[in-house]
Design a protein around this motif. Structure first.
Motif, PDB file in Angstrom:
ATOM      1  N   LEU A 183       0.820  -1.214   0.000  1.00 23.02           N
ATOM      2  CA  LEU A 183       0.000   0.000   0.000  1.00 23.02           C
ATOM      3  C   LEU A 183       0.854   1.264   0.000  1.00 23.02           C
ATOM      4  N   ALA A 184       2.159   1.111  -0.139  1.00 23.40           N
ATOM      5  CA  ALA A 184       3.070   2.254  -0.032  1.00 23.40           C
ATOM      6  C   ALA A 184       2.783   3.342  -1.065  1.00 23.40           C
ATOM      7  N   ALA A 185       2.319   2.945  -2.236  1.00 27.45           N
ATOM      8  CA  ALA A 185       2.078   3.930  -3.294  1.00 27.45           C
ATOM      9  C   ALA A 185       0.644   4.446  -3.311  1.00 27.45           C
ATOM     10  N   GLU A 186      -0.198   3.969  -2.393  1.00 28.54           N
ATOM     11  CA  GLU A 186      -1.607   4.354  -2.404  1.00 28.54           C
ATOM     12  C   GLU A 186      -1.837   5.729  -1.781  1.00 28.54           C
ATOM     13  N   THR A 187      -2.844   6.425  -2.279  1.00 29.88           N
ATOM     14  CA  THR A 187      -3.330   7.646  -1.648  1.00 29.88           C
ATOM     15  C   THR A 187      -4.371   7.249  -0.614  1.00 29.88           C
ATOM     16  N   MET A 188      -4.289   7.836   0.563  1.00 31.35           N
ATOM     17  CA  MET A 188      -5.198   7.432   1.638  1.00 31.35           C
ATOM     18  C   MET A 188      -6.110   8.566   2.074  1.00 31.35           C
ATOM     19  N   ILE A 189      -7.123   8.189   2.824  1.00 31.94           N
ATOM     20  CA  ILE A 189      -8.086   9.122   3.413  1.00 31.94           C
ATOM     21  C   ILE A 189      -8.070   8.890   4.917  1.00 31.94           C
ATOM     22  N   ALA A 190      -7.923   9.957   5.694  1.00 32.63           N
ATOM     23  CA  ALA A 190      -7.831   9.842   7.149  1.00 32.63           C
ATOM     24  C   ALA A 190      -9.171  10.119   7.798  1.00 32.63           C
ATOM     25  N   ARG A 191      -9.697   9.115   8.476  1.00 34.49           N
ATOM     26  CA  ARG A 191     -10.918   9.275   9.284  1.00 34.49           C
ATOM     27  C   ARG A 191     -10.502   9.826  10.653  1.00 34.49           C
ATOM     28  N   ARG A 192     -10.708  11.089  10.861  1.00 29.97           N
ATOM     29  CA  ARG A 192     -10.275  11.692  12.124  1.00 29.97           C
ATOM     30  C   ARG A 192     -11.086  11.187  13.312  1.00 29.97           C
ATOM     31  N   SER A 193     -12.234  10.578  13.069  1.00 27.93           N
ATOM     32  CA  SER A 193     -13.055  10.047  14.159  1.00 27.93           C
ATOM     33  C   SER A 193     -12.602   8.664  14.610  1.00 27.93           C
ATOM     34  N   GLY A 208       6.929   1.193   6.582  1.00 28.97           N
ATOM     35  CA  GLY A 208       7.455   2.021   5.511  1.00 28.97           C
ATOM     36  C   GLY A 208       6.409   2.668   4.630  1.00 28.97           C
ATOM     37  N   VAL A 209       5.159   2.720   5.089  1.00 28.69           N
ATOM     38  CA  VAL A 209       4.083   3.324   4.307  1.00 28.69           C
ATOM     39  C   VAL A 209       3.852   4.745   4.820  1.00 28.69           C
ATOM     40  N   ARG A 210       4.206   5.724   4.008  1.00 29.40           N
ATOM     41  CA  ARG A 210       4.011   7.141   4.353  1.00 29.40           C
ATOM     42  C   ARG A 210       3.236   7.778   3.199  1.00 29.40           C
ATOM     43  N   PRO A 211       1.924   7.614   3.221  1.00 34.15           N
ATOM     44  CA  PRO A 211       1.128   7.967   2.035  1.00 34.15           C
ATOM     45  C   PRO A 211       0.833   9.450   1.896  1.00 34.15           C
ATOM     46  N   ARG A 212       0.403   9.799   0.724  1.00 32.34           N
ATOM     47  CA  ARG A 212      -0.226  11.102   0.469  1.00 32.34           C
ATOM     48  C   ARG A 212      -1.690  10.975   0.885  1.00 32.34           C
ATOM     49  N   PHE A 213      -2.267  12.040   1.430  1.00 26.06           N
ATOM     50  CA  PHE A 213      -3.664  12.004   1.857  1.00 26.06           C
ATOM     51  C   PHE A 213      -4.511  12.886   0.949  1.00 26.06           C
ATOM     52  N   ALA A 214      -5.612  12.330   0.480  1.00 21.39           N
ATOM     53  CA  ALA A 214      -6.542  13.080  -0.356  1.00 21.39           C
ATOM     54  C   ALA A 214      -7.580  13.825   0.478  1.00 21.39           C
ATOM     55  N   LEU A 215      -7.802  13.344   1.701  1.00 25.49           N
ATOM     56  CA  LEU A 215      -8.837  13.942   2.554  1.00 25.49           C
ATOM     57  C   LEU A 215      -8.563  13.568   3.999  1.00 25.49           C
ATOM     58  N   ARG A 216      -8.765  14.526   4.882  1.00 25.14           N
ATOM     59  CA  ARG A 216      -8.788  14.288   6.330  1.00 25.14           C
ATOM     60  C   ARG A 216     -10.092  14.876   6.835  1.00 25.14           C
ATOM     61  N   SER A 217     -10.945  14.027   7.428  1.00 23.14           N
ATOM     62  CA  SER A 217     -12.280  14.509   7.793  1.00 23.14           C
ATOM     63  C   SER A 217     -12.806  13.793   9.028  1.00 23.14           C
ATOM     64  N   GLU A 218     -13.615  14.528   9.816  1.00 24.18           N
ATOM     65  CA  GLU A 218     -14.320  13.940  10.965  1.00 24.18           C
ATOM     66  C   GLU A 218     -15.518  13.114  10.512  1.00 24.18           C
ATOM     67  N   SER A 219     -15.974  13.318   9.292  1.00 20.77           N
ATOM     68  CA  SER A 219     -17.187  12.663   8.793  1.00 20.77           C
ATOM     69  C   SER A 219     -16.866  11.310   8.179  1.00 20.77           C
ATOM     70  N   ASP A 220     -17.324  10.235   8.814  1.00 17.27           N
ATOM     71  CA  ASP A 220     -17.115   8.900   8.259  1.00 17.27           C
ATOM     72  C   ASP A 220     -17.807   8.745   6.913  1.00 17.27           C
ATOM     73  N   GLU A 221     -19.015   9.284   6.801  1.00 13.85           N
ATOM     74  CA  GLU A 221     -19.754   9.155   5.551  1.00 13.85           C
ATOM     75  C   GLU A 221     -18.970   9.806   4.405  1.00 13.85           C
ATOM     76  N   ARG A 222     -18.439  10.996   4.643  1.00 13.36           N
ATOM     77  CA  ARG A 222     -17.695  11.694   3.594  1.00 13.36           C
ATOM     78  C   ARG A 222     -16.444  10.904   3.207  1.00 13.36           C
TER      79      ARG A 222
END
Length: 300
Positions: A183-193, A208-222
């Motif tokens: 998953l090292a090359a994957e873009t991730m989304i951070a669920r702040r909740s 060794g996985v330090r991804p780029r993040f497309a979104l960081r959000s408190e909203s699980d649905e989003r």
């Protein structure tokens, strides 16, 4: 003489874990709070807190005073309510809920409670909700249970794993499991909740996985809908799955959570609460069984 302000200030520091946060919570200045705690310590004849730059913790005397303070605050609250409409007061239910609780499950639980109680929902973190429950500020909390937590006031609902979710058309969607290094090359989304946000970050960093993040959000649905849209992948409890995404096991990522309802022991035995609560919990038991069968076992 110990006053209610002393008790409130003491409990605020215990629940917040710092004088700064406690002062903000009860809306006083930090010097006023420090002065109030000093007055209380003089009145009880013992230091209640060990203070250092990193943390505030209770002394032995503070630990012994804590249950007394909780009882005093409950007594003050009962005195505040004395003489009000008893039927109205007994039917109030303040329900604390973690932000990552499934909305559909919460809807079913609230529907079971609504015929008997006037419900107010409070969203917060697990630690904050537990503090609020302990001080009598809420009556019930929907939170992750801790290992070995049990008792008449604790109602386990279901247990589930955390998985990686990917879009249906993602190249990994056909896989059952992957190694974290893949998953090292994957873009991730951070669920702040997420209750395991820090632990998840440490897990992937360790591999060794330090991804780029497309979104960081408190909203699980989003977050999950953006996974379905294909802009990133994210970890989440299995029961939060929505259309358009697929669960994927990450080897070694073995986090699990057990959600449950914890009720204030003093509130649950009140004569005007106990029978209605017992009936509602019977309904919630059936709801939890169906939820586990369809959202967890059926999705695994």
């Amino acid at each position: 003489m110990i006053k209610r302000a002393h008790v409130r200030q003491f409990l605020a520091v215990v629940d917040a874990g710092s004088f700064t946060q406690a002062a903000a919570r009860i809306r006083v200045t930090q010097p006023a709070l420090s002065s109030g705690i000093a007055e209380l310590e003089k009145l009880v004849g013992a230091l209640l807190f060990i203070r250092n730059r990193r943390q505030i913790r209770l002394t032995e005397a503070g630990g012994r005073f804590l249950p007394i303070a909780r009882d005093l605050e409950r007594g003050f609250r009962a005195a505040d309510d004395f003489g009000r409409d008893n039927d109205r007061r007994a039917t109030e239910l303040k329900l604390g809920v973690i932000r990552s609780a499934p909305g559909e499950l919460l809807q079913a639980i609230v529907a079971a409670l609504r015929p008997s109680f006037a419900i107010e929902i409070i969203e917060n973190s697990e630690s904050e909700l537990r503090a609020m429950l302990g001080s009598g500020r809420i009556n019930m909390a929907l939170v992750p249970l801790r290992s070995g937590e049990h008792g008449a006031h604790v109602m386990p609902l279901y247990e589930e794993p955390l998985v990686m979710f990917v879009a249906m058309d993602h190249p990994l969607a056909a896989r059952i499991a992957v190694g974290p290094e893949e998953l090292a090359a994957e873009t991730m989304i951070a669920r702040r909740s997420c209750e395991f946000l820090d632990a998840t970050s440490r897990f992937f960093t360790r591999h060794g996985v330090r991804p780029r993040f497309a979104l960081r959000s408190e909203s699980d649905e989003r977050c999950l809908r953006m996974v379905a849209a294909g802009i990133g992948i994210t970890t989440a409890p299995l029961s939060l799955a929505i259309d358009g995404i697929m669960p994927l096991k990450v080897m070694g990522y073995d986090f699990r959570r057990e959600l449950g309802l914890i009720t204030d022991p003093a509130w649950r035995v009140l004569p005007d609460v106990a029978p209605q609560l017992a009936h509602a919990l019977q309904m919630i038991t059936a709801i939890a069984v169906e939820w586990r069968e369809t959202k967890v076992d059926g999705a695994a």
